[in-house]
Design an enzyme around this catalytic site. Structure first.
Site, PDB file in Angstrom:
ATOM      1  N   ASP A  44      41.367  51.288  55.324  1.00 40.68           N
ATOM      2  CA  ASP A  44      41.063  52.718  55.244  1.00 40.68           C
ATOM      3  C   ASP A  44      39.622  53.009  54.863  1.00 40.68           C
ATOM      4  OD1 ASP A  44      41.660  51.732  52.542  1.00 40.68           O
ATOM      5  OD2 ASP A  44      41.435  53.817  51.933  1.00 40.68           O
ATOM      6  N   ASP A  48      44.824  45.974  54.135  1.00 42.70           N
ATOM      7  CA  ASP A  48      44.328  46.392  52.833  1.00 42.70           C
ATOM      8  C   ASP A  48      45.523  46.981  52.066  1.00 42.70           C
ATOM      9  OD1 ASP A  48      42.474  47.312  50.768  1.00 42.70           O
ATOM     10  OD2 ASP A  48      42.768  49.297  51.631  1.00 42.70           O
ATOM     11  N   ASP A  54      45.480  49.483  48.705  1.00 47.23           N
ATOM     12  CA  ASP A  54      45.340  50.871  48.257  1.00 47.23           C
ATOM     13  C   ASP A  54      44.804  51.748  49.378  1.00 47.23           C
ATOM     14  OD1 ASP A  54      45.796  50.750  45.173  1.00 47.23           O
ATOM     15  OD2 ASP A  54      44.433  49.085  45.588  1.00 47.23           O
TER      16      ASP A  54
END
Length: 234
Positions: A174, A12, A14
């Site tokens: 995250d 991922d 961000d």
């Protein structure tokens, strides 16, 4: 004997690969200021990020008691994108240890990719400004396909573009979308706790958690792929 396909690690963006929070907050506040709304903060970000700029703006406006009418949104998205792109890379930096981790993986022949719900042109532009594009065999965004995380096809499409094999892939993220897309695609997941999740990442039941990228090694990835294959074979 036919050699196993090269492993693929999908990141991922961000909150996982890059710490983008300061620039996201700045551009989001620039965007909603035109509506006269109070700024959002980093503490708000965990509830806003994850589905791309469009949803982030909608959520921020709702958070400030100003639900948007449909026709207002495109101009706000355009305002956000223009501000964000003009400021790249801004304060954004790779998380500590991630570049060294990618070097370790690449030195062992691994493929790397990015699968993000951020607009593809923003993801590519940001990686280019940070001189990171050369690490990746594919970068896909929330508008690359007709579907986005947590839809499994976003991840499987990324794997195909990267020349990977789904049985030799690990997803790192995250937030709930990252762990869910891995689960939906039947791929093992690694979670990082320093991103933008609004719940502890342990609550998302990833296959593994790392607290620093110095823990991301070829040995860990191989172990996760082997253990996951054994689990699904039962």
């Amino acid at each position: 004997m036919i050699p196993a396909p090269a492993p693929l690690v999908v990141f991922d963006l961000d909150g996982t690969l890059l710490d983008t929070h300061a620039d996201l907050v700045e551009s989001l506040n620039h965007t909603i200021a035109i509506l006269g709304l109070e700024p959002v903060s980093y503490d708000d970000l965990t509830h806003l990020v994850g589905q791309g700029a469009r949803v982030m703006i909608e959520r921020a406006c709702r958070l400030r008691g100003h639900p948007l009418e449909g026709e207002a949104l495109p101009a706000l998205v355009e305002r956000f994108v223009a501000h964000y792109a003009a400021g790249m890379p801004g304060h954004t930096q790779p998380y500590p240890g991630v570049v060294a981790a990618m070097d370790r993986l690449k030195s062992k022949g691994y493929r790397l990719a990015v699968c993000t719900n951020k607009m593809e042109k923003l993801a590519l532009g940001l990686l280019e400004k940070l001189d990171l594009t050369g690490y990746f065999d594919a970068v896909t965004g929330g508008d690359t396909f007709e579907y986005r995380k947590p839809d499994a096809r976003h991840l499987t499409g990324t794997i195909t573009r990267a020349g990977g094999d789904i049985s030799r892939t690990v997803m790192i993220g995250d937030s709930v979308n990252d762990i869910a897309v891995a689960r939906n695609a039947a791929v093992p997941s690694i979670a990082v706790p320093f991103g933008y999740s609004d719940v502890p990442v342990s609550a998302l039941s990833p296959d593994h958690i790392i607290t620093h990228f110095n823990e991301l090694t070829p040995e860990l990835v191989e172990t996760l792929m082997r253990d996951y294959a054994a689990k699904v074979a039962v």
